[in-house]
Structures are given as C-alpha cells and as structure tokens.
Design an enzyme around this catalytic site. Structure first.
Site, PDB file in Angstrom:
ATOM      1  CE1 TYR A  31      -4.337   1.202  -0.197  1.00 39.19           C
ATOM      2  CE2 TYR A  31      -3.673   2.811   1.543  1.00 39.19           C
ATOM      3  CZ  TYR A  31      -4.287   2.227   0.686  1.00 39.19           C
ATOM      4  OH  TYR A  31      -5.633   3.287   0.727  1.00 39.19           O
ATOM      5  CE  LYS A  66      -7.098   6.217   0.415  1.00 40.78           C
ATOM      6  NZ  LYS A  66      -8.117   7.102  -0.209  1.00 40.78           N
TER       7      LYS A  66
HETATM    8  P1  NAD Z   1     -12.297   3.544  -8.167  1.00 37.88           P
HETATM    9  O1  NAD Z   1     -11.271   3.232  -9.231  1.00 37.88           O
HETATM   10  O2  NAD Z   1     -13.657   3.023  -8.440  1.00 37.88           O
HETATM   11  O3  NAD Z   1     -12.513   5.108  -7.727  1.00 37.88           O
HETATM   12  C1  NAD Z   1     -11.473   6.025  -7.798  1.00 37.88           C
HETATM   13  C2  NAD Z   1     -11.922   7.104  -8.577  1.00 37.88           C
HETATM   14  O4  NAD Z   1     -10.799   8.392  -8.496  1.00 37.88           O
HETATM   15  C3  NAD Z   1     -12.213   6.749 -10.207  1.00 37.88           C
HETATM   16  O5  NAD Z   1     -13.528   7.458 -10.282  1.00 37.88           O
HETATM   17  C4  NAD Z   1     -10.983   7.793 -10.630  1.00 37.88           C
HETATM   18  O6  NAD Z   1     -11.688   8.246 -12.077  1.00 37.88           O
HETATM   19  C5  NAD Z   1     -10.869   8.849  -9.699  1.00 37.88           C
HETATM   20  N1  NAD Z   1      -9.853   9.761 -10.061  1.00 37.88           N
HETATM   21  C6  NAD Z   1      -8.296   9.272 -10.129  1.00 37.88           C
HETATM   22  N2  NAD Z   1      -7.765  10.331 -10.172  1.00 37.88           N
HETATM   23  C7  NAD Z   1      -8.457  11.435 -10.476  1.00 37.88           C
HETATM   24  C8  NAD Z   1      -8.186  12.729 -10.772  1.00 37.88           C
HETATM   25  N3  NAD Z   1      -6.953  13.179 -11.053  1.00 37.88           N
HETATM   26  N4  NAD Z   1      -9.439  13.654 -10.761  1.00 37.88           N
HETATM   27  C9  NAD Z   1     -10.551  13.161 -10.576  1.00 37.88           C
HETATM   28  N5  NAD Z   1     -10.738  12.215 -10.228  1.00 37.88           N
HETATM   29  C10 NAD Z   1      -9.933  10.998 -10.244  1.00 37.88           C
HETATM   30  O7  NAD Z   1     -11.939   2.819  -6.824  1.00 37.88           O
HETATM   31  P2  NAD Z   1     -12.562   2.862  -5.424  1.00 37.88           P
HETATM   32  O8  NAD Z   1     -12.080   1.581  -4.750  1.00 37.88           O
HETATM   33  O9  NAD Z   1     -14.065   3.124  -5.455  1.00 37.88           O
HETATM   34  O10 NAD Z   1     -11.946   4.142  -4.791  1.00 37.88           O
HETATM   35  C11 NAD Z   1     -12.846   5.134  -4.126  1.00 37.88           C
HETATM   36  C12 NAD Z   1     -12.064   5.482  -2.846  1.00 37.88           C
HETATM   37  O11 NAD Z   1     -12.032   4.686  -1.830  1.00 37.88           O
HETATM   38  C13 NAD Z   1     -10.801   5.916  -2.890  1.00 37.88           C
HETATM   39  O12 NAD Z   1     -10.183   7.011  -2.158  1.00 37.88           O
HETATM   40  C14 NAD Z   1     -10.064   4.757  -2.488  1.00 37.88           C
HETATM   41  O13 NAD Z   1      -8.400   4.924  -1.846  1.00 37.88           O
HETATM   42  C15 NAD Z   1     -10.933   4.515  -1.210  1.00 37.88           C
HETATM   43  N6  NAD Z   1     -11.159   3.038  -0.758  1.00 37.88           N
HETATM   44  C16 NAD Z   1     -11.078   2.008  -1.509  1.00 37.88           C
HETATM   45  C17 NAD Z   1     -10.792   0.836  -1.044  1.00 37.88           C
HETATM   46  C18 NAD Z   1     -10.896  -0.496  -1.639  1.00 37.88           C
HETATM   47  O14 NAD Z   1     -10.545  -1.413  -1.113  1.00 37.88           O
HETATM   48  N7  NAD Z   1     -11.400  -0.471  -2.913  1.00 37.88           N
HETATM   49  C19 NAD Z   1     -10.810   0.527   0.404  1.00 37.88           C
HETATM   50  C20 NAD Z   1     -10.746   1.680   1.380  1.00 37.88           C
HETATM   51  C21 NAD Z   1     -10.776   3.265   0.605  1.00 37.88           C
END
Ligand code: NAD
Length: 270
Positions: A164, A171
């Site tokens: 990570y 984060k």
């Molecule tokens: P995801 O890839 O579906 O979503 C990430 C989003 O960030 C995408 O829509 C992407 O287009 C957008 N993005 C990236 N760069 C960008 C930019 N420059 N400008 C605008 N948008 C941008 O994946 P996700 O897992 O749904 O992620 C959403 C959030 O949840 C993130 O903050 C991620 O770190 C967090 N998260 C995810 C998990 C997991 O296991 N998937 C766990 C905890 C937290």
C-alpha cells in the site's frame, strides 16, 4: 448496478442536494454510496474524471442523476468549471462525497523505501489528499446552510499494509486533513468525516500489487469473518451525510468488518 444492492429506501435525504465524486464504474465505492443516497431521496450531481462520460452517464441516468461534469482534481481550471456547473444546477448544496485516489502502479508494490519517487509521492498526495482540502473549500462556498463532507480512506494510513506504501502515507494525510477541515468549517455548520473501508474489489484495488489477497486476508483476519460490503460502506455514508450524523465531525469511521481491531490472527490462522 443499483438493483444489485440491498439498500434501504426512505426519505432521509429528501430535499437534500449534493455531489458525489469518483464514480468510474459499477464497482466504485462512489457508485454504491450514490445508490444509497438516491434510495433515500437525495438529488445529486456526479463529478468524474474527464473521458469517463460514456461509462458514467448510463449509471447516473439509472438512478435519476441529471448533472454530470468532468473534473480532474489536478487541474484547477477543470475544478473551477465543475463547481460552477454544480452551482448553476443546484445553487446551494448539502453534501459532498469525495471518493478519489491515485498512485502510480509502480509505487504500489515491494519496498516503500526503494520504490517511492518524489514525483510519485507528490502525485499521490495531490490526487488523494490535497484534493479533499480543495473540494472542501469549494464545497463550503456552496453550503450557506451547513453541510457534510465525506471522504474514503483505508487502514494502510494507520498500520503498515504491504504494497500500500505511498498510498498509506497519502491516506494518513487525508485523515489529518479531515480533522483540520472539520475544525475550520465547524463554525459554519459543515461537518467533515472519513470512512475507513475494508478492501473491496474496485479498479483502484486492482492497481495494488496483491490487491485480491488484501480482500481474502481482510476477510480471514476480520472480527466478522466476512468481506466489507458495499451496503455497509454506503450505509455509513448515509449516516454521515444525513442529519443522523449531525453531531459527528472530524471522525474516521472504520467500516471493515472489524479488520482494524485485530492484533493477531486467530490461532487457527497463525
Ligand atoms: P475507483 O477506481 O472506482 O474510484 C477511484 C476514482 O478516483 C475513480 O473514479 C477515478 O476516476 C478517480 N480519480 C483518479 N484520479 C483522479 C483525478 N485526477 N481527478 C478526478 N478523479 C480522479 O476505486 P474505489 O475503490 O471506489 O476508490 C474510491 C475511494 O475509496 C478511494 O479514495 C480509495 O482509496 C478508497 N478506498 C478504497 C478501498 C478499496 O479496497 N477499494 C478501501 C478503502 C478506501
């Protein structure tokens, strides 16, 4: 798809308007949250990465979201235009959900010390942490009656999660930023909270070396012995975004099936 989720319907968000940023596809956490907020009567706009229109539009339409704007969090002009479009559509807003993160794939594997570059570190910080501060400032201007800001984080901010790496540091910054945002905007009746979700199968997770293993290990190591559900994360977002969360701000709420409380694996797994 929205119909795949078992999300409670009701009127907790009736009359509330806001923005969800970060829908990329039907697996996105932002999409799950949007489905829950729509099921409770919220009116929403989506902000999405430029170039994603064809994917995001049908999803938005399927839950009655009429306003979509491209927005790249690294580009001030595109953020300016996107928030202007939100203001034009809604005037004032009540909530903003930030579900955006990015780090170079090469830096989400192996040695943190060896693989982290200045450029990659700053990019991860910019997109995954600073962008929340920027969205908070822009949203607050559209929240004359108070409001709620929510972002998404992961346990890799507090503990070392192999691979990570840079994202864990970003984060940690995001969570600290959430507390500072909460303090600054509190007097205006604006709350800011982070949801620390367990590992879920999304595009972002696919970018992390061993991402699938994070889900399996998270399940095995968790108190509930199950995966983190989209319904659970979306339910927490509903609580924080709606008036149910009116006294909660500056908080990092873990929604990870109890993964974060464990210190050692159960004896059978050791
Ligand atoms: P995801 O890839 O579906 O979503 C990430 C989003 O960030 C995408 O829509 C992407 O287009 C957008 N993005 C990236 N760069 C960008 C930019 N420059 N400008 C605008 N948008 C941008 O994946 P996700 O897992 O749904 O992620 C959403 C959030 O949840 C993130 O903050 C991620 O770190 C967090 N998260 C995810 C998990 C997991 O296991 N998937 C766990 C905890 C937290």
């Amino acid at each position: 798809m929205a119909e795949d989720f078992q999300m409670p319907t009701g009127e907790l968000m009736k009359g509330k308007k806001g923005v969800v940023m970060g829908v990329a596809n039907h697996q996105s956490i932002a999409w799950g949250i949007a489905c829950q907020l729509a099921a409770q009567g919220a009116e929403m706009a989506f902000l999405h990465l430029p170039g994603m229109e064809r994917r995001v539009q049908p999803l938005a339409e399927s839950i009655g979201v009429k306003h979509l704007s491209p927005a790249d969090v690294t580009d001030d002009a595109s953020m300016e235009a996107a928030f202007a479009a939100v203001e034009q559509a809604f005037g004032a807003i009540d909530f903003f959900v930030h579900a955006v993160a990015f780090a170079n794939k090469d830096e989400l594997k192996g040695s943190f010390v060896e693989n982290t570059t200045r450029e990659g570190f700053l990019r991860a910080m910019d997109i995954s942490a600073f962008s929340f501060v920027d969205c908070a400032r822009r949203s607050a201007r559209l929240m004359p009656n108070g409001g709620s800001l929510v972002c998404l984080t992961y346990l890799g901010s507090e503990r070392v999660i192999p691979n990570y790496n840079t994202m864990g540091v970003a984060k940690a910054a995001l969570e600290a930023a959430t507390r500072y945002v909460a303090r600054d905007l509190g007097p205006k009746g604006i709350r800011a909270n982070a949801i620390s979700a367990g590992a879920m199968r999304t595009l972002s997770l696919a970018g992390i070396s061993g991402g699938r293993g994070m889900i399996a290990q998270g399940r095995a190591f968790s108190a509930l012995k199950e995966d983190t559900s989209m319904e659970g994360v979306a339910g927490a977002a509903l609580w924080l975004v709606s008036d149910l969360g009116r006294s909660t701000t500056g908080e990092v709420v873990h929604v990870d099936a109890g993964f974060h409380i464990m210190g050692l694996p159960d004896e059978a797994e050791a």
